[in-house]
Design a protein around this motif. Structure first.
Motif, PDB file in Angstrom:
ATOM      1  N   GLY A  86       0.791  -1.222   0.000  1.00 52.74           N
ATOM      2  CA  GLY A  86       0.000   0.000   0.000  1.00 52.74           C
ATOM      3  C   GLY A  86       0.822   1.270   0.000  1.00 52.74           C
ATOM      4  N   VAL A  87       2.122   1.159  -0.243  1.00 57.81           N
ATOM      5  CA  VAL A  87       2.989   2.332  -0.274  1.00 57.81           C
ATOM      6  C   VAL A  87       2.771   3.071  -1.584  1.00 57.81           C
ATOM      7  CG1 VAL A  87       5.393   3.100  -0.258  1.00 57.81           C
ATOM      8  CG2 VAL A  87       4.692   1.167   1.155  1.00 57.81           C
ATOM      9  N   GLU A  88       2.700   4.395  -1.503  1.00 51.46           N
ATOM     10  CA  GLU A  88       2.562   5.220  -2.708  1.00 51.46           C
ATOM     11  C   GLU A  88       3.896   5.249  -3.443  1.00 51.46           C
ATOM     12  OE1 GLU A  88      -0.117   6.794  -4.035  1.00 51.46           O
ATOM     13  OE2 GLU A  88      -1.336   5.850  -2.488  1.00 51.46           O
ATOM     14  N   ILE A  89       3.875   4.935  -4.727  1.00 52.28           N
ATOM     15  CA  ILE A  89       5.085   4.925  -5.544  1.00 52.28           C
ATOM     16  C   ILE A  89       4.860   5.846  -6.732  1.00 52.28           C
ATOM     17  CG2 ILE A  89       6.602   3.518  -6.975  1.00 52.28           C
ATOM     18  CD1 ILE A  89       5.983   1.171  -5.222  1.00 52.28           C
ATOM     19  N   ALA A  90       5.843   6.686  -7.001  1.00 56.35           N
ATOM     20  CA  ALA A  90       5.743   7.617  -8.119  1.00 56.35           C
ATOM     21  C   ALA A  90       5.853   6.859  -9.443  1.00 56.35           C
ATOM     22  CB  ALA A  90       6.847   8.659  -8.033  1.00 56.35           C
ATOM     23  N   LYS A  91       5.281   7.444 -10.465  1.00 56.67           N
ATOM     24  CA  LYS A  91       5.299   6.837 -11.799  1.00 56.67           C
ATOM     25  C   LYS A  91       6.731   6.646 -12.285  1.00 56.67           C
ATOM     26  CE  LYS A  91       3.701   7.721 -16.494  1.00 56.67           C
ATOM     27  NZ  LYS A  91       2.989   8.655 -17.358  1.00 56.67           N
TER      28      LYS A  91
END
Length: 110
Positions: free
Chosen positions: A23-28
């Protein structure tokens, strides 16, 4: 800092998959950094197809969304990264052989 080569690809892909599943936000840009050109195009086309599907069908409930085949950006990224991981696993042995050969050639020159 050491140069990254094909022997590092599967490990990096697995890290990104684990982060996405946690669920970690990862940049494109971080996702694209571990994918090659063809895989990036595949990801972009799947995202575009999902956007088109969402415009065509206006599902209101989660059951309707699941029945229509809606996926989140996270789910699409995980699928593409898993396919890339499978592909990297098949080419990893060749990458290690090439790295070993290059080390032997370098040792012979010295």
């Amino acid at each position: 800092m050491p140069e990254l080569d094909d022997t590092h690809t599967s490990q990096r892909l697995q890290w990104r998959i684990d982060e996405l599943e946690a669920g970690v936000e990862i940049a494109k840009r971080d996702v694209n950094a571990v994918l090659d050109e063809q895989q990036q195009q595949e990801l972009a086309s799947e995202l575009a197809a999902m956007q088109a599907l969402k415009k065509q069908s206006r599902a209101r409930t989660d059951e309707q969304k699941k029945a229509a085949g809606w996926k989140t950006i996270r789910e699409i990224r995980i699928e593409v990264l898993k396919r890339a991981l499978a592909q990297a696993a098949t080419t990893e042995l060749d990458a290690w052989k090439k790295k070993l050969h290059d080390a032997e050639v370098r040792g012979a020159r010295i």
